[in-house]
Design an enzyme around this catalytic site. Structure first.
Site, PDB file in Angstrom:
ATOM      1  N   GLY A  11       0.816  -1.211   0.000  1.00  0.00           N
ATOM      2  CA  GLY A  11       0.000   0.000   0.000  1.00  0.00           C
ATOM      3  C   GLY A  11       0.847   1.258   0.000  1.00  0.00           C
ATOM      4  N   GLN A  12       0.179   2.380  -0.155  1.00  0.00           N
ATOM      5  CA  GLN A  12       0.841   3.676  -0.120  1.00  0.00           C
ATOM      6  C   GLN A  12       1.486   3.866   1.244  1.00  0.00           C
ATOM      7  OE1 GLN A  12      -1.612   6.860  -1.624  1.00  0.00           O
ATOM      8  NE2 GLN A  12      -0.637   8.345  -0.293  1.00  0.00           N
ATOM      9  N   ARG A  13       2.748   4.284   1.264  1.00  0.00           N
ATOM     10  CA  ARG A  13       3.536   4.527   2.467  1.00  0.00           C
ATOM     11  C   ARG A  13       3.724   3.270   3.320  1.00  0.00           C
ATOM     12  NH1 ARG A  13       5.853   8.497   0.587  1.00  0.00           N
ATOM     13  NH2 ARG A  13       5.336  10.622   1.138  1.00  0.00           N
ATOM     14  N   HIS A  51      12.248  10.721  -1.736  1.00  0.00           N
ATOM     15  CA  HIS A  51      12.870   9.541  -2.357  1.00  0.00           C
ATOM     16  C   HIS A  51      14.305   9.862  -2.783  1.00  0.00           C
ATOM     17  CE1 HIS A  51       9.620   6.469  -3.117  1.00  0.00           C
ATOM     18  NE2 HIS A  51       8.938   7.462  -2.580  1.00  0.00           N
ATOM     19  N   ARG A  54      16.845  10.126   0.115  1.00  0.00           N
ATOM     20  CA  ARG A  54      17.150   8.849   0.754  1.00  0.00           C
ATOM     21  C   ARG A  54      18.236   8.073  -0.003  1.00  0.00           C
ATOM     22  NH1 ARG A  54      11.886   6.493   1.275  1.00  0.00           N
ATOM     23  NH2 ARG A  54      12.197   5.580  -0.774  1.00  0.00           N
TER      24      ARG A  54
END
Length: 171
Positions: A11-13, A51, A54
């Site tokens: 899922g998202q996150r 993103h 990271r």
């Protein structure tokens, strides 16, 4: 098919992208990050920046919103992030035609995986929630589910990430 595929979905996150980055770095010191996202708005730009921040300097980033098959990744380890945004771009390009989007996505994918490379592929599981009242959203969810199934069948490994915890689905 020549590509070695590891599909990572969730899922998202859910933590799937961070997990995919760890997997990729475990396979090579010279990873390629294949980014499919367009910059939609300021909030989305902030997600992209998270993103990017990271990732270490060892990553080579290739930005390609649709034609991911036109890059030469032979002999490389590639993190494709993500199928959901790539499919969104295709769906938009074909004016929300469900069949055309599905056909185009499969054609591009089938060409990409003819390369002798390792693909770590991130995709969302968007069909786990409620059903949208919007026709285009329902069609996109359908296409996305079908593409995820298509990729999972071809993948040598599939991992589902929930709350940051990876679960092996296929090995």
């Amino acid at each position: 098919m020549k590509a070695n595929i590891h599909l990572i979905t969730g899922g998202q996150r859910s933590g799937k992208s961070a997990f995919a980055e760890q997997v990729t770095l475990g396979l090579t010191n010279t990873p390629i990050y294949l980014a499919t996202s367009k910059k939609w708005d300021e909030e989305h730009n902030e997600r992209i920046a998270l993103h990017q921040a990271r990732r270490e300097e060892c990553w080579t980033t290739v930005e390609e919103p649709i034609d991911i098959h036109q890059q030469d990744f032979s002999g490389q380890v590639v993190l494709l992030d993500c199928i959901t945004l790539w499919l969104t771009n295709i769906f938009d390009e074909v004016s929300y035609d469900k069949e055309k989007a599905l056909q185009k996505a499969k054609e591009i994918w089938n060409t990409l995986i003819q390369q002798d490379c390792t693909l770590v592929v991130v995709s969302n599981e968007i069909g786990l929630g409620g059903i949208s009242m919007n026709k285009a959203s329902r069609q996109f969810t359908d296409i996305h589910g079908l593409i995820n199934q298509y990729l999972a069948k071809q993948a040598q490994k599939v991992t589902f990430v929930v709350s940051g915890l990876p679960m092996t689905v296929k090995e």
